[in-house]
Scaffold this active site. Sequence first.
Site, mmCIF file in Angstrom:
data_model
loop_
_atom_site.group_PDB
_atom_site.id
_atom_site.type_symbol
_atom_site.label_atom_id
_atom_site.label_comp_id
_atom_site.label_asym_id
_atom_site.label_seq_id
_atom_site.Cartn_x
_atom_site.Cartn_y
_atom_site.Cartn_z
ATOM 1 N N GLU A 35 68.873 -28.057 19.673
ATOM 2 C CA GLU A 35 68.821 -29.528 19.718
ATOM 3 C C GLU A 35 69.516 -30.004 20.979
ATOM 4 O O GLU A 35 70.632 -29.564 21.295
ATOM 5 C CB GLU A 35 69.483 -30.118 18.486
ATOM 6 N N THR A 42 66.158 -38.977 14.746
ATOM 7 C CA THR A 42 65.938 -40.420 14.784
ATOM 8 C C THR A 42 66.535 -41.116 13.573
ATOM 9 O O THR A 42 67.214 -42.136 13.690
ATOM 10 C CB THR A 42 64.433 -40.721 14.870
ATOM 11 N N CYS A 43 66.302 -40.569 12.385
ATOM 12 C CA CYS A 43 66.720 -41.232 11.152
ATOM 13 C C CYS A 43 68.211 -41.539 11.143
ATOM 14 O O CYS A 43 68.624 -42.670 10.885
ATOM 15 C CB CYS A 43 66.358 -40.377 9.949
ATOM 16 N N CYS A 48 66.571 -44.902 10.378
ATOM 17 C CA CYS A 48 66.796 -45.364 9.004
ATOM 18 C C CYS A 48 68.219 -45.828 8.724
ATOM 19 O O CYS A 48 68.430 -46.924 8.198
ATOM 20 C CB CYS A 48 66.461 -44.253 8.011
ATOM 21 N N LYS A 51 69.607 -48.750 11.023
ATOM 22 C CA LYS A 51 68.743 -49.910 10.767
ATOM 23 C C LYS A 51 69.121 -50.578 9.453
ATOM 24 O O LYS A 51 69.223 -51.811 9.379
ATOM 25 C CB LYS A 51 67.285 -49.450 10.749
ATOM 26 N N TYR A 99 76.199 -32.990 9.312
ATOM 27 C CA TYR A 99 75.032 -32.155 9.599
ATOM 28 C C TYR A 99 75.466 -30.840 10.249
ATOM 29 O O TYR A 99 74.964 -29.767 9.904
ATOM 30 C CB TYR A 99 74.056 -32.902 10.512
ATOM 31 N N ALA A 115 64.765 -27.020 24.287
ATOM 32 C CA ALA A 115 64.058 -25.755 24.085
ATOM 33 C C ALA A 115 62.599 -25.884 24.504
ATOM 34 O O ALA A 115 61.934 -26.876 24.196
ATOM 35 C CB ALA A 115 64.154 -25.325 22.629
ATOM 36 N N TYR A 177 56.079 -51.713 10.726
ATOM 37 C CA TYR A 177 57.297 -51.923 9.942
ATOM 38 C C TYR A 177 58.539 -51.977 10.823
ATOM 39 O O TYR A 177 59.474 -52.725 10.541
ATOM 40 C CB TYR A 177 57.425 -50.873 8.834
ATOM 41 N N GLU A 181 60.940 -55.198 10.787
ATOM 42 C CA GLU A 181 62.327 -55.018 10.375
ATOM 43 C C GLU A 181 63.292 -55.581 11.410
ATOM 44 O O GLU A 181 64.224 -56.324 11.069
ATOM 45 C CB GLU A 181 62.612 -53.539 10.139
ATOM 46 N N ARG A 204 49.595 -53.586 9.154
ATOM 47 C CA ARG A 204 48.269 -53.001 8.898
ATOM 48 C C ARG A 204 48.413 -51.760 8.021
ATOM 49 O O ARG A 204 49.282 -50.924 8.223
ATOM 50 C CB ARG A 204 47.604 -52.627 10.232
ATOM 51 N N HIS A 439 66.489 -57.270 -19.017
ATOM 52 C CA HIS A 439 66.526 -58.726 -18.812
ATOM 53 C C HIS A 439 67.961 -59.196 -18.566
ATOM 54 O O HIS A 439 68.895 -58.711 -19.209
ATOM 55 C CB HIS A 439 65.972 -59.426 -20.056
ATOM 56 N N GLU A 444 61.783 -56.309 -14.366
ATOM 57 C CA GLU A 444 61.106 -56.368 -15.658
ATOM 58 C C GLU A 444 59.723 -57.004 -15.550
ATOM 59 O O GLU A 444 58.877 -56.821 -16.433
ATOM 60 C CB GLU A 444 61.953 -57.130 -16.679
#
Length: 455
Positions: A35, A42-43, A48, A51, A99, A115, A177, A181, A204, A439, A444
Amino acid sequence: MSSFQFDLVVVGGGSGGVRAARMAAQRGARVALAEVGALGGTCVNVGCIPKKLYSYAAGYAEAFEEAAGFGWQVAHPTFDWAKLKANRATEITRLNGIYRQLLVGAGVQLILGWATLVDAHTVQVGEQTFTAENILLATGGTPTVPGIPGGEHAVVSDAMFDLEPFPQRLLVVGGGYIACEFASIFNGLCSQVTQVYRGTQVLRGFDDDVRNFLAQEVRKAGVDLRLEADVASILHTPAGLEVRLVGGDTLTVDQVLYAIGRVPNVQGLGLEAAGVAQGKDGAIEVNAHYQTSVPSIYALGDVTARIQLTPVALGEAMVLVDHLLGPKTGKTARQMDYDLIPTAVFTHPNIGTVGLSEEAARKQFGQVSIYRSEFKALRHTLSGSTERTLMKLVVDDATDRVVGLHMVGADAGEVVQGFAVAMKAGATKAVFDSTIGIHPTAAEEFVTMREPVTP
């Protein structure tokens, strides 16, 4: 004993790559992961996670305003952009570390750098080469900007989390999206937001009711959404960026975000030299087992341009590891099912959806029944907000199965995730009808809609 240094070399430390490397190493495979950037892809770094943190930040502006209706007096709240950025950066650094710990703890060798494929069993990183019985390409996607005059003055979504200074006037170009967002987020953070999209309606591929309803709600919230519009040029001036639209209208803004889609991140991977076949926009072509045209080279996640969602890449990674190394003892090999994948869009209000749109269901099944409800959520009976909620079910008449479920409203993603399980299990409308609701909740409504709408 294998003549290769590794059983598996993974190129790309995003969600799919990290999951595949870690799971393979836990099965006893000799694994390396290459890496060039921060772990998590990205996430974690520019997608994600940050964001949604920024979406939470934007939501507080609405909450402060709505609090008065519940008896709270909130005196002139102020927003500190620098503090939000700093706190986000701290959290992302923490996740990067997690990670790394997961990989190292599983026995994965980390290789820092870009790489490139040398051949079917070899990658090169800097001056070093590494050989493996199998290679996995999981380099994700990258945003694009069209070649318009002045396009170099625009930014892409990766840059939005660290803008300096905060853009008081923002133009968002795109209708997917990501564009929707960021338009909602920065509108909530009190930027003056204009969003232009060359199509007739945003989002779309989503259900038409969802698309139209979301457009209505974001306009009410303050986004200047302009459809069938596009940018012709961008000019840097002392007053800001002067944007000329196709047709002649001009806008002056502080920043232009291009969010018109992402393409597979394949530049410099050496795919051509290794003989890896590619499709549209360079997407790596794979078979049902994520195997490329070179039998020892695999690919998954956004780099294959199938379904660009983090959980999909994670699922594909687990399927691939079972394919290469066999399932865990006592378990059956995992299979990837691309039907009924739930997703959320973190606009304000949120979107949650699973299954088919009404249009797609009619094409696939012919006779379908539609159940639709639109209402003001209980919270907004006192908040003063005009925000409304939309809920919709699409039912196949022949089987009574619920084949599409759509929501626009607060916490839509949280609500839809649970219903996705029921739909995956084959729940019918009769099952929905026999389920007791919680409720008072918005959720519901999905189990109390009794009468289909007329076509």
